[in-house]
Scaffold this motif. Structure first.
Motif, mmCIF file in Angstrom:
data_model
loop_
_atom_site.group_PDB
_atom_site.id
_atom_site.type_symbol
_atom_site.label_atom_id
_atom_site.label_comp_id
_atom_site.label_asym_id
_atom_site.label_seq_id
_atom_site.Cartn_x
_atom_site.Cartn_y
_atom_site.Cartn_z
ATOM 1 N N PRO A 1 0.867 -1.291 -0.036
ATOM 2 C CA PRO A 1 0.047 0.123 0.085
ATOM 3 C C PRO A 1 0.592 1.200 0.088
ATOM 4 O O PRO A 1 0.366 2.430 -0.338
ATOM 5 N N GLU A 2 2.218 1.156 0.463
ATOM 6 C CA GLU A 2 2.882 2.356 0.460
ATOM 7 C C GLU A 2 3.183 2.837 -1.221
ATOM 8 O O GLU A 2 3.919 4.052 -1.006
ATOM 9 N N LEU A 3 2.827 2.125 -1.953
ATOM 10 C CA LEU A 3 3.090 2.764 -3.518
ATOM 11 C C LEU A 3 2.153 3.842 -3.562
ATOM 12 O O LEU A 3 2.793 4.829 -4.472
ATOM 13 N N TRP A 4 1.132 4.019 -3.054
ATOM 14 C CA TRP A 4 0.171 5.217 -3.080
ATOM 15 C C TRP A 4 1.100 6.517 -2.549
ATOM 16 O O TRP A 4 1.010 7.497 -3.087
ATOM 17 N N SER A 5 1.756 6.137 -1.380
ATOM 18 C CA SER A 5 2.531 7.406 -0.941
ATOM 19 C C SER A 5 3.637 7.625 -1.835
ATOM 20 O O SER A 5 4.235 8.863 -1.829
ATOM 21 N N ILE A 6 4.288 6.736 -2.619
ATOM 22 C CA ILE A 6 5.195 7.223 -3.598
ATOM 23 C C ILE A 6 4.701 8.080 -4.561
ATOM 24 O O ILE A 6 5.354 9.225 -5.225
ATOM 25 N N VAL A 7 3.423 7.691 -5.118
ATOM 26 C CA VAL A 7 2.782 8.398 -6.157
ATOM 27 C C VAL A 7 2.312 9.982 -5.787
ATOM 28 O O VAL A 7 2.640 10.637 -6.702
ATOM 29 N N ILE A 8 2.082 9.945 -4.487
ATOM 30 C CA ILE A 8 1.686 11.230 -4.256
ATOM 31 C C ILE A 8 2.842 12.299 -3.719
ATOM 32 O O ILE A 8 2.586 13.269 -3.283
ATOM 33 N N GLY A 9 4.098 11.560 -3.730
ATOM 34 C CA GLY A 9 5.082 12.177 -3.295
ATOM 35 C C GLY A 9 5.816 12.259 -1.992
ATOM 36 O O GLY A 9 6.673 13.019 -1.496
ATOM 37 N N ASP A 10 5.187 11.529 -0.879
ATOM 38 C CA ASP A 10 5.252 11.381 0.412
ATOM 39 C C ASP A 10 6.524 10.519 0.601
ATOM 40 O O ASP A 10 7.636 10.638 1.647
ATOM 41 N N MET A 11 6.769 9.548 -0.566
ATOM 42 C CA MET A 11 7.779 8.779 -0.286
ATOM 43 C C MET A 11 8.443 8.609 -1.511
ATOM 44 O O MET A 11 8.051 9.043 -2.605
ATOM 45 N N SER A 12 9.749 7.791 -1.842
ATOM 46 C CA SER A 12 10.326 7.476 -2.873
ATOM 47 C C SER A 12 10.493 5.934 -3.081
ATOM 48 O O SER A 12 10.187 5.307 -1.874
ATOM 49 N N VAL A 13 10.734 5.440 -3.990
ATOM 50 C CA VAL A 13 11.007 3.805 -4.198
ATOM 51 C C VAL A 13 12.355 3.358 -3.204
ATOM 52 O O VAL A 13 12.001 2.544 -2.633
ATOM 53 N N ILE A 14 13.350 4.382 -3.552
ATOM 54 C CA ILE A 14 14.609 4.072 -2.652
ATOM 55 C C ILE A 14 14.845 5.324 -1.703
ATOM 56 O O ILE A 14 14.861 6.556 -1.996
ATOM 57 N N ASP B 1 21.914 4.283 6.229
ATOM 58 C CA ASP B 1 21.033 5.322 5.625
ATOM 59 C C ASP B 1 21.891 6.656 5.193
ATOM 60 O O ASP B 1 21.726 6.942 4.247
ATOM 61 N N ILE B 2 22.760 7.042 6.185
ATOM 62 C CA ILE B 2 23.232 8.278 5.671
ATOM 63 C C ILE B 2 24.367 8.197 4.956
ATOM 64 O O ILE B 2 24.742 8.964 4.204
ATOM 65 N N TRP B 3 25.162 6.933 5.025
ATOM 66 C CA TRP B 3 26.046 6.577 3.866
ATOM 67 C C TRP B 3 25.330 6.638 2.468
ATOM 68 O O TRP B 3 26.022 7.253 1.774
ATOM 69 N N TYR B 4 24.226 6.227 2.560
ATOM 70 C CA TYR B 4 23.328 5.931 1.308
ATOM 71 C C TYR B 4 23.403 7.372 0.550
ATOM 72 O O TYR B 4 23.437 7.656 -0.425
ATOM 73 N N ILE B 5 22.591 8.251 1.397
ATOM 74 C CA ILE B 5 22.379 9.681 1.364
ATOM 75 C C ILE B 5 23.811 10.436 0.861
ATOM 76 O O ILE B 5 23.571 11.066 -0.167
ATOM 77 N N GLU B 6 24.881 10.135 1.366
ATOM 78 C CA GLU B 6 25.769 10.816 1.144
ATOM 79 C C GLU B 6 26.603 10.114 -0.333
ATOM 80 O O GLU B 6 27.725 10.905 -0.881
ATOM 81 N N ASN B 7 26.323 9.072 -0.680
ATOM 82 C CA ASN B 7 26.803 8.396 -1.590
ATOM 83 C C ASN B 7 25.992 7.858 -3.054
ATOM 84 O O ASN B 7 26.727 7.444 -3.695
ATOM 85 N N ARG B 8 24.983 8.190 -2.743
ATOM 86 C CA ARG B 8 23.853 7.639 -3.717
ATOM 87 C C ARG B 8 24.125 7.857 -4.951
ATOM 88 O O ARG B 8 24.437 8.957 -5.493
ATOM 89 N N THR B 9 23.881 7.039 -6.192
ATOM 90 C CA THR B 9 23.781 7.134 -7.308
ATOM 91 C C THR B 9 22.758 6.298 -8.085
ATOM 92 O O THR B 9 22.072 5.565 -7.348
ATOM 93 N N CYS B 10 22.475 6.398 -9.317
ATOM 94 C CA CYS B 10 21.436 5.730 -9.955
ATOM 95 C C CYS B 10 21.837 4.261 -10.043
ATOM 96 O O CYS B 10 20.853 3.428 -9.878
ATOM 97 N N LEU B 11 23.082 4.019 -10.231
ATOM 98 C CA LEU B 11 23.468 2.563 -10.336
ATOM 99 C C LEU B 11 23.299 1.953 -8.848
ATOM 100 O O LEU B 11 22.756 0.665 -8.899
ATOM 101 N N MET B 12 23.458 2.763 -7.849
ATOM 102 C CA MET B 12 23.110 2.214 -6.516
ATOM 103 C C MET B 12 21.580 1.752 -6.109
ATOM 104 O O MET B 12 21.505 0.893 -5.558
ATOM 105 N N ASP B 13 20.693 2.673 -6.833
ATOM 106 C CA ASP B 13 19.464 2.516 -6.670
ATOM 107 C C ASP B 13 18.986 1.313 -7.195
ATOM 108 O O ASP B 13 18.072 0.309 -7.000
ATOM 109 N N ALA B 14 19.602 0.975 -8.495
ATOM 110 C CA ALA B 14 19.207 -0.093 -9.256
ATOM 111 C C ALA B 14 19.846 -1.276 -8.593
ATOM 112 O O ALA B 14 18.944 -2.398 -8.510
ATOM 113 N N GLU B 15 20.930 -1.139 -8.015
ATOM 114 C CA GLU B 15 21.390 -2.424 -7.061
ATOM 115 C C GLU B 15 20.556 -2.643 -5.852
ATOM 116 O O GLU B 15 20.285 -3.878 -5.495
#
Length: 222
Positions: free
Chosen positions: A109-122, A170-184
């Motif tokens: 059900p959190e997919l709806w939160s992503i649609v309306i912008g409260d959340m992201s997939v990653i 979580d913070i390490w991800y925020i500081e180092n995130r890339t599109c490739l990392m999201d795909a991983e």
């Protein structure tokens, strides 16, 4: 070269953010439509096994610590002890609830939160506002991006990690995130759903080291 550098009037970080948002919407809408039969079946199953309400709803911290209402399928009963107090989470989860959580189907059900912008997939999983406030500066940094359906901590240990370890990841991800990392992360989320969770000591060590370095810089020379 940093994504934040301006090149010929082109703000790379802004366009990457727009692309990420576009991906979030396309992914969540497509996944929601494909999963519609599963959502209906799960709703019926939760109603039969656990009763009403079907959804668990709770206020969580979103981007910039803005509160939002997160909803997912209920996975626990309302069983109480002789004194009327709720039993422990493990006692109230049961086999059906445990299956929902291990497969992460309760999160659909959190997919709806992503649609309306409260959340992201990653992104970091959304947690309670009071927990974010208790984290101080780490909580502010953790909420600098939208919370996610799945994230770096979830594919590197999740329930096998302490709360502090999750925040470091979580913070390490925020500081180092890339599109490739999201795909991983998306690919590894599927593997976790199939084979279960496992601590990744190497990545945890890197996140803890980064957190230690960050604290040292913040405190400055003695």
């Amino acid at each position: 070269m940093s994504w934040n550098l301006m090149c010929n009037g082109f703000d790379a970080s802004r366009w990457l953010a727009m692309l990420k948002r576009l991906f979030d919407v396309l992914f969540s809408v497509t996944a929601g439509l494909l999963a519609l039969p599963v959502l209906i079946i799960l709703a019926i199953a939760v109603r039969i096994v656990l009763g009403s309400p079907i959804m668990f709803s709770q206020e969580r911290a979103g981007k910039e610590r803005r509160p939002f209402r997160m909803k997912k399928f209920r996975s626990m009963t309302t069983a109480v002890d002789p004194d009327g107090k709720l039993l422990s989470d493990d006692e109230r989860t049961g086999k059906f609830g445990g299956l929902l959580r291990r497969s992460r189907l309760d999160e659909l059900p959190e997919l709806w939160s992503i649609v309306i912008g409260d959340m992201s997939v990653i992104g970091p999983r959304p947690i309670l506002l009071e927990k974010i406030h208790a984290l101080g500066e780490r909580g502010i940094l953790r909420c600098s991006v939208r919370p996610g359906l799945t994230g770096w901590a979830q594919v590197n240990g999740n329930t096998k990690l302490t709360d502090d370890e999750k925040v470091d990841l979580d913070i390490w991800y925020i500081e180092n995130r890339t599109c490739l990392m999201d795909a991983e992360i998306i690919a590894k989320t599927v593997l976790v759903m199939i084979f279960g969770e496992r601590r990744n000591e190497k990545r945890l060590a890197a996140a803890v080291l980064a957190a230690s370095s960050r604290d040292t810089l913040r405190k400055g020379p003695k």
